[in-house]
Write a protein that holds these residues in place. Structure first.
Motif, PDB file in Angstrom:
ATOM      1  N   UNK A 170       0.833  -1.213   0.000  1.00  0.00           N
ATOM      2  CA  UNK A 170       0.000   0.000   0.000  1.00  0.00           C
ATOM      3  C   UNK A 170       0.856   1.247   0.000  1.00  0.00           C
ATOM      4  N   UNK A 171       0.352   2.253  -0.656  1.00  0.00           N
ATOM      5  CA  UNK A 171       0.998   3.563  -0.644  1.00  0.00           C
ATOM      6  C   UNK A 171       0.337   4.342   0.484  1.00  0.00           C
ATOM      7  N   UNK A 172       1.124   4.842   1.417  1.00  0.00           N
ATOM      8  CA  UNK A 172       0.536   5.635   2.503  1.00  0.00           C
ATOM      9  C   UNK A 172       0.193   7.020   1.980  1.00  0.00           C
ATOM     10  N   UNK A 173      -0.994   7.492   2.301  1.00  0.00           N
ATOM     11  CA  UNK A 173      -1.404   8.830   1.884  1.00  0.00           C
ATOM     12  C   UNK A 173      -0.907   9.786   2.964  1.00  0.00           C
ATOM     13  N   UNK A 174       0.017  10.641   2.596  1.00  0.00           N
ATOM     14  CA  UNK A 174       0.690  11.475   3.587  1.00  0.00           C
ATOM     15  C   UNK A 174      -0.114  12.747   3.879  1.00  0.00           C
ATOM     16  N   UNK A 175      -0.903  12.685   4.955  1.00  0.00           N
ATOM     17  CA  UNK A 175      -1.731  13.837   5.337  1.00  0.00           C
ATOM     18  C   UNK A 175      -0.902  15.017   5.788  1.00  0.00           C
ATOM     19  N   UNK A 184     -13.220  17.689   9.172  1.00  0.00           N
ATOM     20  CA  UNK A 184     -12.904  16.252   9.113  1.00  0.00           C
ATOM     21  C   UNK A 184     -13.372  15.675   7.778  1.00  0.00           C
ATOM     22  N   UNK A 185     -14.598  16.048   7.397  1.00  0.00           N
ATOM     23  CA  UNK A 185     -15.162  15.515   6.143  1.00  0.00           C
ATOM     24  C   UNK A 185     -14.366  16.039   4.942  1.00  0.00           C
ATOM     25  N   UNK A 186     -14.119  17.355   4.890  1.00  0.00           N
ATOM     26  CA  UNK A 186     -13.393  17.872   3.717  1.00  0.00           C
ATOM     27  C   UNK A 186     -11.954  17.360   3.712  1.00  0.00           C
ATOM     28  N   UNK A 187     -11.362  17.170   4.910  1.00  0.00           N
ATOM     29  CA  UNK A 187     -10.002  16.605   4.972  1.00  0.00           C
ATOM     30  C   UNK A 187      -9.955  15.203   4.391  1.00  0.00           C
ATOM     31  N   UNK A 188     -10.946  14.399   4.728  1.00  0.00           N
ATOM     32  CA  UNK A 188     -11.005  13.025   4.205  1.00  0.00           C
ATOM     33  C   UNK A 188     -11.157  13.043   2.684  1.00  0.00           C
ATOM     34  N   UNK A 189     -12.038  13.929   2.197  1.00  0.00           N
ATOM     35  CA  UNK A 189     -12.262  13.988   0.750  1.00  0.00           C
ATOM     36  C   UNK A 189     -10.979  14.424   0.028  1.00  0.00           C
ATOM     37  N   UNK A 190     -10.269  15.372   0.601  1.00  0.00           N
ATOM     38  CA  UNK A 190      -8.994  15.792  -0.010  1.00  0.00           C
ATOM     39  C   UNK A 190      -7.985  14.637  -0.021  1.00  0.00           C
ATOM     40  N   UNK A 191      -7.942  13.857   1.036  1.00  0.00           N
ATOM     41  CA  UNK A 191      -7.012  12.705   1.078  1.00  0.00           C
ATOM     42  C   UNK A 191      -7.358  11.711  -0.036  1.00  0.00           C
ATOM     43  N   UNK A 192      -8.656  11.446  -0.187  1.00  0.00           N
ATOM     44  CA  UNK A 192      -9.081  10.496  -1.232  1.00  0.00           C
ATOM     45  C   UNK A 192      -8.715  11.045  -2.613  1.00  0.00           C
ATOM     46  N   UNK A 193      -9.027  12.334  -2.828  1.00  0.00           N
ATOM     47  CA  UNK A 193      -8.742  12.943  -4.144  1.00  0.00           C
ATOM     48  C   UNK A 193      -7.250  12.921  -4.455  1.00  0.00           C
ATOM     49  N   UNK A 194      -6.434  13.025  -3.408  1.00  0.00           N
ATOM     50  CA  UNK A 194      -4.987  13.126  -3.622  1.00  0.00           C
ATOM     51  C   UNK A 194      -4.386  11.838  -4.193  1.00  0.00           C
ATOM     52  N   UNK A 195      -5.124  10.744  -4.131  1.00  0.00           N
ATOM     53  CA  UNK A 195      -4.604   9.509  -4.732  1.00  0.00           C
ATOM     54  C   UNK A 195      -4.602   9.606  -6.258  1.00  0.00           C
ATOM     55  N   UNK A 196      -5.428  10.531  -6.771  1.00  0.00           N
ATOM     56  CA  UNK A 196      -5.506  10.696  -8.229  1.00  0.00           C
ATOM     57  C   UNK A 196      -6.329   9.612  -8.896  1.00  0.00           C
ATOM     58  N   UNK A 197      -6.920   8.713  -8.117  1.00  0.00           N
ATOM     59  CA  UNK A 197      -7.739   7.635  -8.698  1.00  0.00           C
ATOM     60  C   UNK A 197      -9.056   8.210  -9.233  1.00  0.00           C
ATOM     61  N   UNK A 198      -9.569   7.590 -10.297  1.00  0.00           N
ATOM     62  CA  UNK A 198     -10.867   7.981 -10.828  1.00  0.00           C
ATOM     63  C   UNK A 198     -11.960   7.509  -9.861  1.00  0.00           C
ATOM     64  N   UNK A 199     -12.781   8.441  -9.381  1.00  0.00           N
ATOM     65  CA  UNK A 199     -13.756   8.092  -8.338  1.00  0.00           C
ATOM     66  C   UNK A 199     -15.123   7.686  -8.899  1.00  0.00           C
ATOM     67  N   UNK A 200     -15.299   7.838 -10.208  1.00  0.00           N
ATOM     68  CA  UNK A 200     -16.627   7.606 -10.791  1.00  0.00           C
ATOM     69  C   UNK A 200     -17.123   6.183 -10.513  1.00  0.00           C
ATOM     70  N   UNK A 201     -18.326   6.126  -9.964  1.00  0.00           N
ATOM     71  CA  UNK A 201     -19.019   4.857  -9.667  1.00  0.00           C
ATOM     72  C   UNK A 201     -18.303   3.971  -8.643  1.00  0.00           C
ATOM     73  N   UNK A 202     -17.374   4.553  -7.903  1.00  0.00           N
ATOM     74  CA  UNK A 202     -16.685   3.755  -6.876  1.00  0.00           C
ATOM     75  C   UNK A 202     -17.618   3.512  -5.697  1.00  0.00           C
ATOM     76  N   UNK A 203     -17.489   2.342  -5.089  1.00  0.00           N
ATOM     77  CA  UNK A 203     -18.302   2.027  -3.910  1.00  0.00           C
ATOM     78  C   UNK A 203     -17.574   2.528  -2.662  1.00  0.00           C
ATOM     79  N   UNK A 204     -18.201   3.497  -1.991  1.00  0.00           N
ATOM     80  CA  UNK A 204     -17.624   4.075  -0.768  1.00  0.00           C
ATOM     81  C   UNK A 204     -18.437   3.570   0.417  1.00  0.00           C
TER      82      UNK A 204
END
Ligand code: GUN
Length: 287
Positions: free
Chosen positions: A24-29, A150-170
């Motif tokens: 796993x790649x650690x997401x560096x907050x 907390x919510x916007x921080x989490x969303x920024x962490x997810x976005x920072x992976x650069x993964x395409x989020x379309x239709x992903x199961x969260x």
């Protein structure tokens, strides 16, 4: 776009994934938070009237005291004025209202924060409702237009992976369904669902192990094990637990053998929550 997430997306720049068993790649907050703070500092320096955050801490919970210190330090780093009001656990509701009313009226103060959790004898919703909506930097009030840090921080962490989020199961595994609510409108491109830790163990496992993105906030140290996560998924660990004086999350780092990205504890959601709080303070002061 809701404005707490309008901070422009910063590339996380993942390096090629290692092929070792722990992959796993650690997401560096911490790094992400530093970038956000740097950008805020540049904007605040240009403001004639500086943003000013007042915090209220009730009681003497050591973790809350630490958070207030971290928030104070972060405010000073970006040029936000910071003041703290400390009240004892037996101060009574009226005293708290008096302080909030005073800060609501103070034109120098642009944001007010009440550190949570409150001691058990207080009605949290009633006390938070007393803050003027235009100074509620946590966005806790129902009519608030800003997003909880907390919510916007989490969303920024997810976005920072650069993964395409379309239709992903969260899947949001949390003790409180209220925690999961804001994610649904903010992650419209995904299929977001709430999962209670009280679900049967088979349901829990079925849901968690089919999630492309699993957000965990249950307060049980290292309780999310390798067999509860999906291969190549992203795991956001919101848990903060103390074991023998060490801070650990709700997720067992062993999941790194299976998942693609994980936000660690410490160094993941925590620093991002503070950075996004500063972003909210700035935006509310700017108007
Ligand atoms: N305690 C833990 N997280 C938070 C937060 O986001 N805001 C406040 N005010 N208190 C907290």
């Amino acid at each position: 776009m809701p404005w707490a997430t309008s901070i422009e997306h910063r590339a996380f720049c993942p390096e090629p994934k290692a092929k070792s068993p722990m992959s796993a790649k650690l997401i560096d907050g911490k790094i992400l938070a530093e970038k956000i703070k740097l950008e805020l500092r540049g904007k605040i320096i240009q403001m004639d009237k500086k943003p000013a955050l007042a915090s209220i801490l009730i009681g003497n919970d050591p973790s809350s005291e630490l958070y207030i210190k971290l928030k104070a330090k972060a405010c000073l780093e970006v040029g936000i004025e910071f003041s703290s009001y400390f009240l004892s656990e037996d101060c009574g509701e009226e005293k708290i209202f008096e302080v909030i009313d005073f800060l609501n009226k103070d034109e120098q103060i642009t944001g007010i924060l009440i550190q949570l959790p409150l001691p058990k004898n207080f009605d949290t919703d009633k006390i938070i409702a007393r803050i003027s909506p235009e100074k509620d930097v946590d966005g806790f009030q129902p009519q608030s237009k800003i997003i909880s840090p907390t919510v916007s921080g989490i969303i920024e962490l997810i976005k920072s992976t650069g993964e395409n989020l379309k239709n992903k199961k969260v899947v949001i595994l949390s003790n409180s369904e209220k925690f999961a609510e804001p994610f649904k409108p903010l992650m419209r491109e995904c299929n977001v669902s709430y999962l209670s830790p009280k679900a049967s163990s088979s349901e829990l496992k079925a849901q968690s192990s089919s999630a492309d993105i699993l957000i965990v906030a249950v307060g049980k140290p290292k309780s999310i094990k390798t067999d509860m996560v999906k291969k190549n998924s992203t795991i956001i660990d919101v848990g903060i637990n103390k074991i023998a004086g060490k801070t650990v999350g709700d997720v067992d780092p062993e999941v790194d053998k299976v998942v693609a990205y994980r936000s660690p504890v410490p160094g993941g959601v925590g620093p991002m929550t503070i950075a996004m709080l500063l972003a909210n303070v700035y935006k509310m002061a700017r108007g």
